[in-house]
Motif scaffolding. Sequence first.
Motif, short mmCIF file in Angstrom:
data_model
loop_
_atom_site.label_atom_id
_atom_site.label_comp_id
_atom_site.label_asym_id
_atom_site.label_seq_id
_atom_site.Cartn_x
_atom_site.Cartn_y
_atom_site.Cartn_z
N TYR A 179 -2.47 9.07 -0.28
CA TYR A 179 -2.70 9.41 1.12
C TYR A 179 -3.08 8.16 1.90
O TYR A 179 -3.87 7.35 1.43
CB TYR A 179 -3.82 10.45 1.27
N ILE A 180 -2.49 8.02 3.07
CA ILE A 180 -2.83 6.90 3.94
C ILE A 180 -3.42 7.46 5.24
O ILE A 180 -2.85 8.38 5.84
CB ILE A 180 -1.60 6.02 4.24
N VAL A 181 -4.56 6.94 5.63
CA VAL A 181 -5.20 7.30 6.89
C VAL A 181 -5.18 6.05 7.77
O VAL A 181 -5.48 4.96 7.30
CB VAL A 181 -6.66 7.75 6.67
N VAL B 196 -8.80 14.50 -1.77
CA VAL B 196 -8.93 13.15 -2.34
C VAL B 196 -10.34 12.60 -2.27
O VAL B 196 -10.62 11.51 -2.77
CB VAL B 196 -7.95 12.13 -1.68
N LEU C 81 -11.54 14.75 10.11
CA LEU C 81 -10.75 13.99 9.14
C LEU C 81 -11.34 14.15 7.73
O LEU C 81 -10.62 14.40 6.76
CB LEU C 81 -10.70 12.51 9.53
N SER D 74 0.25 4.41 -2.15
CA SER D 74 -0.99 5.19 -2.07
C SER D 74 -0.65 6.67 -1.90
O SER D 74 0.33 7.00 -1.25
CB SER D 74 -1.82 4.75 -0.86
N ILE E 250 0.81 -1.24 0.00
CA ILE E 250 0.00 0.00 0.00
C ILE E 250 0.83 1.28 0.00
O ILE E 250 0.29 2.37 -0.06
CB ILE E 250 -0.93 0.04 1.23
N SER E 251 2.16 1.13 0.08
CA SER E 251 3.00 2.32 0.30
C SER E 251 2.97 3.30 -0.86
O SER E 251 3.37 4.44 -0.71
CB SER E 251 4.44 1.91 0.62
N ALA F 233 3.52 5.47 8.53
CA ALA F 233 3.30 5.51 7.08
C ALA F 233 2.16 6.46 6.73
O ALA F 233 2.03 6.88 5.58
CB ALA F 233 2.98 4.11 6.57
N ALA F 234 1.34 6.81 7.73
CA ALA F 234 0.12 7.58 7.46
C ALA F 234 0.35 9.08 7.52
O ALA F 234 1.22 9.56 8.23
CB ALA F 234 -0.96 7.18 8.45
N GLN F 235 -0.46 9.82 6.74
CA GLN F 235 -0.45 11.28 6.86
C GLN F 235 -1.50 11.76 7.86
O GLN F 235 -1.36 12.82 8.44
CB GLN F 235 -0.73 11.96 5.51
N TYR F 236 -2.58 10.99 7.99
CA TYR F 236 -3.62 11.34 8.95
C TYR F 236 -3.90 10.14 9.83
O TYR F 236 -3.89 9.00 9.35
CB TYR F 236 -4.92 11.74 8.24
N GLY F 237 -4.12 10.40 11.13
CA GLY F 237 -4.37 9.29 12.01
C GLY F 237 -5.41 9.61 13.08
O GLY F 237 -5.58 10.77 13.48
N PHE G 48 1.05 4.31 11.81
CA PHE G 48 1.02 5.77 11.93
C PHE G 48 2.27 6.43 11.34
O PHE G 48 2.27 7.60 10.99
CB PHE G 48 0.83 6.19 13.40
N ARG H 134 8.06 9.66 4.60
CA ARG H 134 6.70 10.22 4.60
C ARG H 134 6.66 11.40 5.57
O ARG H 134 7.44 11.47 6.50
CB ARG H 134 5.72 9.14 5.10
N THR H 135 5.74 12.32 5.32
CA THR H 135 5.57 13.42 6.26
C THR H 135 4.96 12.89 7.56
O THR H 135 4.32 11.84 7.55
CB THR H 135 4.64 14.50 5.67
N ALA H 136 5.17 13.64 8.64
CA ALA H 136 4.67 13.18 9.94
C ALA H 136 3.15 13.08 9.92
O ALA H 136 2.47 13.83 9.23
CB ALA H 136 5.12 14.15 11.03
N CYS H 137 2.64 12.15 10.70
CA CYS H 137 1.20 11.91 10.76
C CYS H 137 0.50 13.02 11.53
O CYS H 137 0.96 13.46 12.58
CB CYS H 137 0.96 10.55 11.43
N LYS H 138 -0.59 13.50 10.96
CA LYS H 138 -1.40 14.52 11.64
C LYS H 138 -2.52 13.80 12.39
O LYS H 138 -3.29 13.06 11.77
CB LYS H 138 -1.98 15.44 10.56
N PHE H 139 -2.58 13.99 13.71
CA PHE H 139 -3.58 13.25 14.48
C PHE H 139 -4.87 14.04 14.64
O PHE H 139 -4.86 15.25 14.85
CB PHE H 139 -3.01 12.84 15.84
N ILE H 140 -5.97 13.34 14.54
CA ILE H 140 -7.30 13.94 14.66
C ILE H 140 -7.97 13.31 15.89
O ILE H 140 -7.85 12.11 16.13
CB ILE H 140 -8.13 13.68 13.38
#
Lengths: 322, 249
Positions: free
Chosen positions: A282-284, B248, B238, A280, A277-278, A297-301, A295, B224-230
Amino acid sequence: MSVLVYTENWEGKFKKLTFELVSYASEIAKMVNSSVTAVSIGKVDETELRKLGNYGAAKIISIENNHLSTLDNQAYAIVLGEIAQKETASVIVLSNNNTGKAVAPRLSVRLKAGIGSGVSKLPLSIIPFTLYKRTYSGNAFAHVVIKSEIKILTLAQNSFSLIETGSSATIVKMDIPVDSYLIKTKVNDVHKQTGRILLTDADVVVSGGRGMKSPDNWAPLVELASVLGGATACSRPVSDEGWRPHEEHTGQTGKIIAPNLYIAVGISGATQHLAGISSSRYIVAINTDKDAPIFEAAQYGIVGDAMKVLPKLVTAVKELKK
Amino acid sequence: MKILVCISNVPDTTTKIKFTEGNRSIDTAGIQWVINPWDELSLTRALELKDDPANGIKSVTVAHVGPGSSEPTIRKALAIGADDGIRINSESADAYYVAAQLAEVIKKEHFDIVLCGIESSDFNGSMVGGMISEYLGIPSVSAVSGIKIENGQPILIREIDGGKEVVSVPAPFVAIVQKGIAKEPRIAAMRGIMMTRTKPVKVFEPVAAEPLTEITIFEKPAPRTACKFIDAENPAQLIELLQNEAKVI
């Protein structure tokens, strides 16, 4: 000289991946000062064929031969090889999907043409012909030089943007005689998946892991995929347990996908899963464990319980679509 | 019928990949080599077929292109249950070169079914199986997720975009195998390990073949850029970010 692109159809229709291929081929044609010839095998009507012109094909060779209605790798390689020679192709582009993987290697030996497989970018240079390629299941990338005169590239799905040129193409009907004895593949039965978006075609994928706890908990995940117009996927343990069909398994040994948005629910993010999946955009990640590698690998979590978070996401998407 | 399973060895999937010589090759120090996962599943399925005498499988052979140092890979396959092994004594230059070597051995030794994994987890090329079949001028079936023998005739399931097809081709043929072919890879039992030393491994010298591709340099993937937490209490945020920031949805 030409850049040849094999444009596969599904029951007479092209799909997004076909147009991605033609867009890609036409950018390469610019780099090598050449033009794009698209090859279509099977019954495709003229309106559909014309669409290829809009993505930069200058010439379309359409072959309707009943013997080729079954994918026989050997026969397809013979036909494409013959056209490549007629058209003096310097570069041949195919999809890195099941058909491309079946035909490209045979074509390679036939034409003594080196392959760059699963590429997602344009060549880094033309002299020498250098590609940027994913290796070690996404843990490294390599610059690969193809030394042969003819080069074959297979393009990863969803990795290249469509470029509309507004131009039109000449359609040439060609008859390449294929003897029936040549077709060795006999199809005894077909099982088609209908009504659902294919995982490999989907722009949005919602995927569940063992953190979903039970196959009975999948309804909100499926609903989220459905309101987002996407497909569902799963991690390997989930398909191994039989919670979900193995066609949904994404990861190193399963499907390798590159959607615009991948939502991983209850998936810890093992190396083997990330390998699939890398790519993709955007990864949530939604997971109860804030230290889960997903987390990274993800941009949103979201750190939280999927069973509580998913229904709220469904509601929010529905609000948005109102 | 005789089955050949082509096996390659790859770094264990959890290995951290490092490079040497100015990023021109991979650093093999400390790498745990394993049989390529797809090849391991092919071998498992070949052995399952042989287990049932009704299938009429006489032998399961494994073939590998590699220097002497890669012999443990073949021994491992023999321990799992393969009857004998073939090693082509050469470093692998590229897929075209490797396929030429394997095709040459198949010409000499005659097999009815050749199984190849759909890709190797190192170069992810998906090429060798198809190339072998074209070198030999025999049929190939790709994306095979099932194989059985019915009345002496191999029946294959192949994955197509959006479904499956049940197909048959006349032997000899190459089946390029993917997930689904066997459930779990078979592991070596003590008896198998004990018997390994008594099983023959033939070594062939390579034939001349010119590689068509060359890796000039490796790169690590971009971080990858750092994960943004919600906040879990407010997941709607989100959806808003996915729409307005990532664009997206």
